[in-house]
Motif scaffolding. Sequence first.
Motif, PDB file in Angstrom:
ATOM      1  N   HIS A   1       0.951   3.041   2.269  1.00  0.00           N
ATOM      2  CA  HIS A   1       1.481   3.294   3.703  1.00  0.00           C
ATOM      3  C   HIS A   1       2.822   2.566   3.700  1.00  0.00           C
ATOM      4  O   HIS A   1       3.858   2.963   4.333  1.00  0.00           O
ATOM      5  CB  HIS A   1       0.327   2.861   4.548  1.00  0.00           C
ATOM      6  CG  HIS A   1       1.214   2.723   6.131  1.00  0.00           C
ATOM      7  ND1 HIS A   1       1.089   3.895   6.898  1.00  0.00           N
ATOM      8  CD2 HIS A   1       1.430   1.773   6.772  1.00  0.00           C
ATOM      9  CE1 HIS A   1       1.570   3.453   8.085  1.00  0.00           C
ATOM     10  NE2 HIS A   1       1.704   2.264   8.006  1.00  0.00           N
TER      11      HIS A   1
ATOM     12  N   THR B   1       0.695  -1.266   0.088  1.00  0.00           N
ATOM     13  CA  THR B   1      -0.077   0.161   0.032  1.00  0.00           C
ATOM     14  C   THR B   1       0.862   1.105  -0.016  1.00  0.00           C
ATOM     15  O   THR B   1       2.189   1.039   0.200  1.00  0.00           O
ATOM     16  CB  THR B   1      -0.978   0.153   1.038  1.00  0.00           C
ATOM     17  OG1 THR B   1      -0.014   0.231   2.386  1.00  0.00           O
ATOM     18  CG2 THR B   1      -1.664  -1.334   1.240  1.00  0.00           C
TER      19      THR B   1
ATOM     20  N   GLU C   1      -4.438   5.304   2.645  1.00  0.00           N
ATOM     21  CA  GLU C   1      -3.994   4.371   1.689  1.00  0.00           C
ATOM     22  C   GLU C   1      -4.092   4.987   0.236  1.00  0.00           C
ATOM     23  O   GLU C   1      -3.409   4.744  -0.692  1.00  0.00           O
ATOM     24  CB  GLU C   1      -4.487   3.065   2.004  1.00  0.00           C
ATOM     25  CG  GLU C   1      -4.288   1.934   0.730  1.00  0.00           C
ATOM     26  CD  GLU C   1      -4.830   0.572   1.072  1.00  0.00           C
ATOM     27  OE1 GLU C   1      -5.148  -0.227   0.120  1.00  0.00           O
ATOM     28  OE2 GLU C   1      -5.507   0.179   2.290  1.00  0.00           O
TER      29      GLU C   1
ATOM     30  N   ALA D   1       2.410   8.786   3.920  1.00  0.00           N
ATOM     31  CA  ALA D   1       1.728   8.218   2.585  1.00  0.00           C
ATOM     32  C   ALA D   1       1.162   9.575   2.025  1.00  0.00           C
ATOM     33  O   ALA D   1       1.331   9.211   0.862  1.00  0.00           O
ATOM     34  CB  ALA D   1       0.499   7.462   3.223  1.00  0.00           C
TER      35      ALA D   1
END
Length: 345
Positions: A12, A10, A94, A22
């Motif tokens: 993240h 992801t 995300e 992120a």
Amino acid sequence: MTARRGSGPTMHDVGKLAQVSAMTVSRVLKNDPGVSEATRERVFAAVDRLGYRRNQTARSLRLGGSGMIGLVVTNLANPFYSRLALGVQEVATEYGFRMLLSNSGEQADREPELVDGLVDHQVEGLIVVPAGSRQQHLADAMRHVPVVLAARPPAGLDTDCVLVEDFHGAREATACLLADGHTRVAFLGNPPALYTGAERLRGFWAAHEEVGIEPDNALIRQGLVDSATAEQATGELLGQAHRPTALFCTNNRISQGAIRALYRAGTTLPVAGFDDFDLSDILGLPLTLVSYDADEIGRRAARLLIDRLGHHDTAPPASRRVTVPTRVVRHGTPSGAGPGPAPGG
């Protein structure tokens, strides 16, 4: 570093490896000129190493949008809503979104103002835990942005929602008390106008009907809004000549209030309740708790919202209802029914 099991890497994950947020990863992938070249190189190196493939739906969402989604909950002091918010934030991050959070304080008349404020701040979508059954203000908001409901269903709205197995969980927990031999189980519930209050009372009754027992209306208390009102109601029940031998509570605050009343009265009764809570496993009481993943409610609501945002230029999907499963967790030694001590004894 590896991606989380069962899913691809992801944004993240990329940020953690590149030692940036992120949001910074999102800025790099959008070619934001404000990001330094050194940071850009670290992010792209992390992308290559993890094999990250940015979700194209998320990319299309952000072009021209504010990059913000709004969340309205009813009581941020309740750990349930804090966990729900964390679940929303996880998925929002995300996909490169920021989350704006508002708290209605269970005041239905305050909720329209909060919703209007978030729309005025140009959020791209809303997730709302409705404080009441009147939802016209949400219908008005849906003319501007998609709206997803969490924990409580829509009333006259055609939109997505994420719910808990309220009926099933209450029925299963009550059935555990009945199986232990209790025939006088008190019900301590939140306002019946709330969906959760009504469904959990329905599950409580269903468990009794399945074993041929009719609940005693004198043991039913509804309209409890916090631990203080639950403590008072429990104290009144303990003072009855024919007191209950077990308690069922419809949320964590009510359970905590009931347990405090038992402690003050110097007595112990089995307690069943919806929502797990901290230290429940070491209280030394026979506890039967309906547990579920509150974070998952937020995650699923956020995914439904982002999916709707992905249909900006196409026909939106039909409204969807997602249910998060529950499970019963028992702490302490289940206690069977007995005559119990006299009030004050």
